[in-house]
Write a protein that holds these residues in place. Structure first.
Motif, short mmCIF file in Angstrom:
data_model
loop_
_atom_site.label_atom_id
_atom_site.label_comp_id
_atom_site.label_asym_id
_atom_site.label_seq_id
_atom_site.Cartn_x
_atom_site.Cartn_y
_atom_site.Cartn_z
N LYS A 272 8.02 27.88 47.19
CA LYS A 272 9.04 28.25 46.20
C LYS A 272 8.49 29.14 45.10
N GLU A 273 7.18 29.21 44.96
CA GLU A 273 6.56 30.06 43.95
C GLU A 273 6.49 31.52 44.40
N SER A 274 6.56 31.74 45.70
CA SER A 274 6.46 33.08 46.26
C SER A 274 7.79 33.82 46.15
N LYS A 275 7.74 35.08 45.85
CA LYS A 275 8.93 35.94 45.82
C LYS A 275 9.65 35.92 47.17
N TYR A 276 8.87 35.77 48.25
CA TYR A 276 9.40 35.80 49.61
C TYR A 276 9.68 34.41 50.18
N LEU A 277 9.45 33.39 49.37
CA LEU A 277 9.64 31.98 49.73
C LEU A 277 8.64 31.47 50.75
N THR A 278 7.73 32.31 51.19
CA THR A 278 6.69 31.90 52.13
C THR A 278 5.47 32.80 51.94
N ASP A 279 4.32 32.28 52.32
CA ASP A 279 3.09 33.06 52.25
C ASP A 279 2.77 33.73 53.59
N ASP A 280 3.49 33.35 54.62
CA ASP A 280 3.25 33.88 55.96
C ASP A 280 3.83 35.29 56.07
N ILE A 281 2.96 36.28 56.23
CA ILE A 281 3.36 37.69 56.27
C ILE A 281 4.27 37.96 57.47
N ASP A 282 3.96 37.39 58.64
CA ASP A 282 4.79 37.61 59.83
C ASP A 282 6.22 37.13 59.60
N ILE A 283 6.37 35.98 58.99
CA ILE A 283 7.70 35.44 58.71
C ILE A 283 8.42 36.32 57.69
N GLN A 284 7.72 36.75 56.66
CA GLN A 284 8.32 37.63 55.66
C GLN A 284 8.88 38.89 56.30
N GLU A 285 8.15 39.45 57.24
CA GLU A 285 8.53 40.71 57.88
C GLU A 285 9.75 40.57 58.78
N LYS A 286 9.91 39.44 59.43
CA LYS A 286 10.97 39.35 60.43
C LYS A 286 12.12 38.42 60.11
N ILE A 287 12.07 37.65 59.04
CA ILE A 287 13.10 36.63 58.83
C ILE A 287 14.50 37.22 58.67
N ASN A 288 14.65 38.33 57.96
CA ASN A 288 15.99 38.90 57.79
C ASN A 288 16.59 39.31 59.14
N TYR A 289 15.78 39.92 59.99
CA TYR A 289 16.28 40.35 61.29
C TYR A 289 16.61 39.17 62.19
N VAL A 290 15.81 38.13 62.12
CA VAL A 290 16.07 36.94 62.93
C VAL A 290 17.35 36.25 62.46
N VAL A 291 17.53 36.11 61.15
CA VAL A 291 18.76 35.51 60.62
C VAL A 291 19.96 36.33 61.08
N ASP A 292 19.85 37.66 61.04
CA ASP A 292 20.95 38.53 61.46
C ASP A 292 21.28 38.33 62.94
N MET A 293 20.28 38.24 63.78
CA MET A 293 20.52 38.04 65.22
C MET A 293 21.20 36.69 65.49
N VAL A 294 20.73 35.65 64.83
CA VAL A 294 21.30 34.32 65.05
C VAL A 294 22.73 34.26 64.52
N GLN A 295 23.00 34.87 63.36
CA GLN A 295 24.37 34.83 62.85
C GLN A 295 25.32 35.60 63.77
N ASN A 296 24.85 36.68 64.37
CA ASN A 296 25.69 37.42 65.31
C ASN A 296 25.97 36.62 66.57
N GLU A 297 24.96 35.90 67.04
CA GLU A 297 25.17 35.03 68.19
C GLU A 297 26.22 33.96 67.86
N LEU A 298 26.10 33.34 66.70
CA LEU A 298 27.06 32.30 66.30
C LEU A 298 28.46 32.88 66.10
N ALA A 299 28.55 34.11 65.61
CA ALA A 299 29.86 34.75 65.39
C ALA A 299 30.55 35.07 66.72
#
Length: 181
Positions: free
Chosen positions: A19-46
């Protein structure tokens, strides 16, 4: 629910939250891809539990529209009422002046690296939002084959998908002019 809240839920689920991180995580890989993954999953659910839209449009005889270009994030047409029209694939030509009432399903607004987390509001139903973190977690962790966490979350996501209630109403029928049986 905002994108920030969805990220917090997902990162807490996979124990990667800071919660102290601007990106909510220290994992660089997760920071880089989380927005795209959330977008793909929301489209699947839609596509599974659709986002319904009713739009009224003043039209003139001979006017043509393209469903994908002229309707907001168009996914699938349900009905057009109020005026006569001719339809071929995704092109509509209106055959009279009037008000067209267009019922359709849409994709949610796109999430990418430029999306502002606190301003983005999901358009999905609450039950979809409750299972989304499992789908996001599964995609984020699928390349971590040593611990198989991705598979654990993928299985949980599939189980929860099977429990989604797809009908939003019990249905309504209206008969005009009587009924001959």
């Amino acid at each position: 629910m905002t994108l920030t809240e969805m990220k917090k839920r997902t990162l807490a689920l996979i124990e990667e939250i800071n919660k102290e991180s601007k990106y909510l995580t220290d994992d660089i890989d997760i920071q880089e891809k989380i927005n795209y993954v959330v977008d793909m999953v929301q489209n699947e659910l839609a596509r599974i539990k659709k986002i319904a839209v009713v739009e009224e449009m003043e039209v003139t005889e001979g006017q043509e529209i393209n469903l994908y270009e002229d309707l907001d994030n168009f996914y699938k047409l349900e009905t057009i009422t109020g005026v006569r029209f001719d339809m071929f694939q995704n092109n509509i030509k209106f055959e009279e002046d009037g008000t067209a009432r267009i019922k359709y399903y849409k994709y949610p607004k796109i999430i990418n690296e430029e999306t502002i987390d606190d301003e983005y509001e999901f358009e999905l139903s609450q039950d979809c939002l409750e299972i989304m973190p499992y789908g996001v977690a599964a995609d984020l962790l699928k390349s971590d084959v040593s611990a198989q966490y991705g598979q654990v979350y993928a299985n949980a996501y599939r189980e929860k998908l099977n429990l989604l209630e797809l009908n939003t109403s019990n249905g309504v029928m209206e008969f005009k002019g009587g009924l001959n049986v």
